[in-house]
Scaffold this active site. Sequence first.
Site, mmCIF file in Angstrom:
data_model
loop_
_atom_site.group_PDB
_atom_site.id
_atom_site.type_symbol
_atom_site.label_atom_id
_atom_site.label_comp_id
_atom_site.label_asym_id
_atom_site.label_seq_id
_atom_site.Cartn_x
_atom_site.Cartn_y
_atom_site.Cartn_z
ATOM 1 N N GLU A 1 0.802 -1.235 0.000
ATOM 2 C CA GLU A 1 0.000 0.000 0.000
ATOM 3 C C GLU A 1 0.834 1.285 0.000
ATOM 4 O OE1 GLU A 1 -2.741 -0.297 3.292
ATOM 5 O OE2 GLU A 1 -3.730 -2.044 2.440
ATOM 6 N N ASN B 1 2.015 -5.245 -3.130
ATOM 7 C CA ASN B 1 0.613 -5.551 -2.814
ATOM 8 C C ASN B 1 -0.158 -4.262 -2.542
ATOM 9 O OD1 ASN B 1 -1.337 -7.709 -2.129
ATOM 10 N ND2 ASN B 1 -1.228 -6.919 -0.032
ATOM 11 N N HIS C 1 -10.529 -6.228 -1.923
ATOM 12 C CA HIS C 1 -11.563 -6.041 -0.891
ATOM 13 C C HIS C 1 -12.730 -5.301 -1.550
ATOM 14 C CE1 HIS C 1 -9.013 -7.329 2.381
ATOM 15 N NE2 HIS C 1 -8.054 -6.492 2.017
ATOM 16 N N GLU D 1 -6.190 -10.791 -0.887
ATOM 17 C CA GLU D 1 -6.982 -10.544 0.333
ATOM 18 C C GLU D 1 -8.467 -10.501 -0.007
ATOM 19 O OE1 GLU D 1 -5.490 -7.151 2.522
ATOM 20 O OE2 GLU D 1 -3.410 -7.656 2.078
ATOM 21 N N ASP E 1 -12.195 -10.438 -0.292
ATOM 22 C CA ASP E 1 -13.467 -10.565 0.428
ATOM 23 C C ASP E 1 -14.458 -9.629 -0.242
ATOM 24 O OD1 ASP E 1 -12.525 -8.130 1.501
ATOM 25 O OD2 ASP E 1 -12.639 -8.794 3.585
HETATM 26 C C1 XIL Z 1 -6.272 -6.159 8.490
HETATM 27 C C2 XIL Z 1 -6.588 -7.318 9.420
HETATM 28 O O1 XIL Z 1 -7.517 -8.159 8.778
HETATM 29 C C3 XIL Z 1 -7.155 -6.811 10.719
HETATM 30 O O2 XIL Z 1 -7.290 -7.887 11.658
HETATM 31 C C4 XIL Z 1 -6.251 -5.738 11.314
HETATM 32 O O3 XIL Z 1 -6.860 -5.202 12.458
HETATM 33 C C5 XIL Z 1 -5.979 -4.648 10.305
HETATM 34 O O4 XIL Z 1 -5.443 -5.228 9.137
HETATM 35 N N1 XIL Z 1 -4.936 -4.525 3.848
HETATM 36 C C6 XIL Z 1 -3.950 -5.372 4.295
HETATM 37 C C7 XIL Z 1 -4.219 -6.241 5.470
HETATM 38 O O5 XIL Z 1 -2.898 -5.491 3.666
HETATM 39 O O6 XIL Z 1 -3.064 -6.465 6.236
HETATM 40 C C8 XIL Z 1 -5.305 -5.691 6.345
HETATM 41 O O7 XIL Z 1 -5.583 -6.655 7.366
HETATM 42 C C9 XIL Z 1 -6.522 -5.367 5.527
HETATM 43 C C10 XIL Z 1 -6.205 -4.336 4.487
#
Ligand code: XIL
Length: 455
Positions: free
Chosen positions: A168, A211, A247, A276, A278
């Site tokens: 990020e 990422n 996401h 990631e 969802d």
């Molecule tokens: C999130 C986790 O799921 C949570 O448990 C934590 O509190 C915050 O981080 N982008 C990412 C992940 O790269 O590491 C993040 O994970 C979600 C967004």
Amino acid sequence: MATRTSIRKAPRRTARTTLVLGLAGLLAAAGVTALSGTAQAASTLGAAAAEKGRYFGTAVAANHLGEAAYASTLNTEFNSVTPENEMKWDAVEPSRGSFTYGAADRIVDHAQSRGMKVRGHTLVWHSQLPSWVGSLGTADLRAAMNNHITQVMTHWKGKIHSWDVVNEAFQDGSSGARRSSPFQDKLGNGFIEEAFRTARAADPAAKLCYNDYNTDGVNAKSNAVYNMVRDFKARGVPIDCVGFQSHFNSALSVPSDYQANLQRFADLGVDVQITELDIEGSGTAQANSYSNVVKACLAVSRCTGITVWGITDKYSWRASGTPLLFDGNYNKKPAYTAVLTALGGSGSGGGGGTASCSVTYSKQEEWSDRFNGRVTVTAGSSAITSWTTTVTVTPPQKISATWNGTPTWDSSGNVMTMRPNGNGSLAAGASTSFGFTVMKNGNSAAPVLGSCTAS
Ligand code: XIL
């Protein structure tokens, strides 16, 4: 580290075995031999993805591994894990130079003992970053960043399939600019390339990924990442993969150019991974979105795997959006069925199918007098606790050494039956491998694999 066992048995040949092996050896020499104990549609996410040459992973939290339903869903369905928080900077180096790996080690051990891959997440990120890092001056920050990468990667060297080296680093919106962070603000744009170079030196076998989120379709932010990756490839900065967090929710749905965006990155010469995933929602709409993501990955040959950001809705970081494949009671949601179907699997087995495995052979190093072979054993659509397969060599060849397995021999000494070294557990679709050295004695034929049997 591989353990090497020397084995020698006197060979006894018959005309019949020589003939049979000659034919099979020719077939094996023509390419990879793949033999399966049973043939049925894969009935788990990991097994179905494995049949497509990909992994299907999930984010895992160490503190839930003791919950039976959590662990059994993980072990049955997934063949890759990403520690959800346990490898982040605040978890592994809470104060300068003091490293704590215990929670992440529990996840890595759980995965490794079941043949699952591990994604490393994440080395350099502005978030979940302890405040001491932000207080350092430029020279100290540079040293701390490189030391952090080196220490953490060395700790898990050889065990991590892909690392999110930088996470990020770009801003949202139309600017295409870098996000403000201690690294960006003090080290400048070059911090990303420096991090990747340090990472390559620390664990040359790990794939190194950039990422990010909101980069899933073609937009200003993904264009900025694209330009960086193109520049890295042009200048030989080590980068192997780009992670697309993916996401999604109602405001940010799966973009229509998702596949095209994955493909344009792949065309730069990097792998792409969905890291990631969802998708908030429920029912058919959620299922269709998941299906579209899976189909996009399968349509891009360099899309090597998909990770969902958690197993059950109840532990999701966005629990109220019920974004995952299993509900709070570990029931499969319509989204689960859609993903399995898109992967080419079939739900009929319900995850409770028979134990099965398959084996493939590949030749490794070769010398004038001998060569090394590797056999990869992959569990079928159910988790297995043990496996057995045979390797037959053509006399006067002899197997002179083996590693990562426990061999027994037939009376001729030509047929080796291999079993696991210790724990033979593999999650559905997960793999392990063993190796051996074949003394040619004038014959370079490839060994012949028997079928794999699992329990
Ligand atoms: C999130 C986790 O799921 C949570 O448990 C934590 O509190 C915050 O981080 N982008 C990412 C992940 O790269 O590491 C993040 O994970 C979600 C967004």
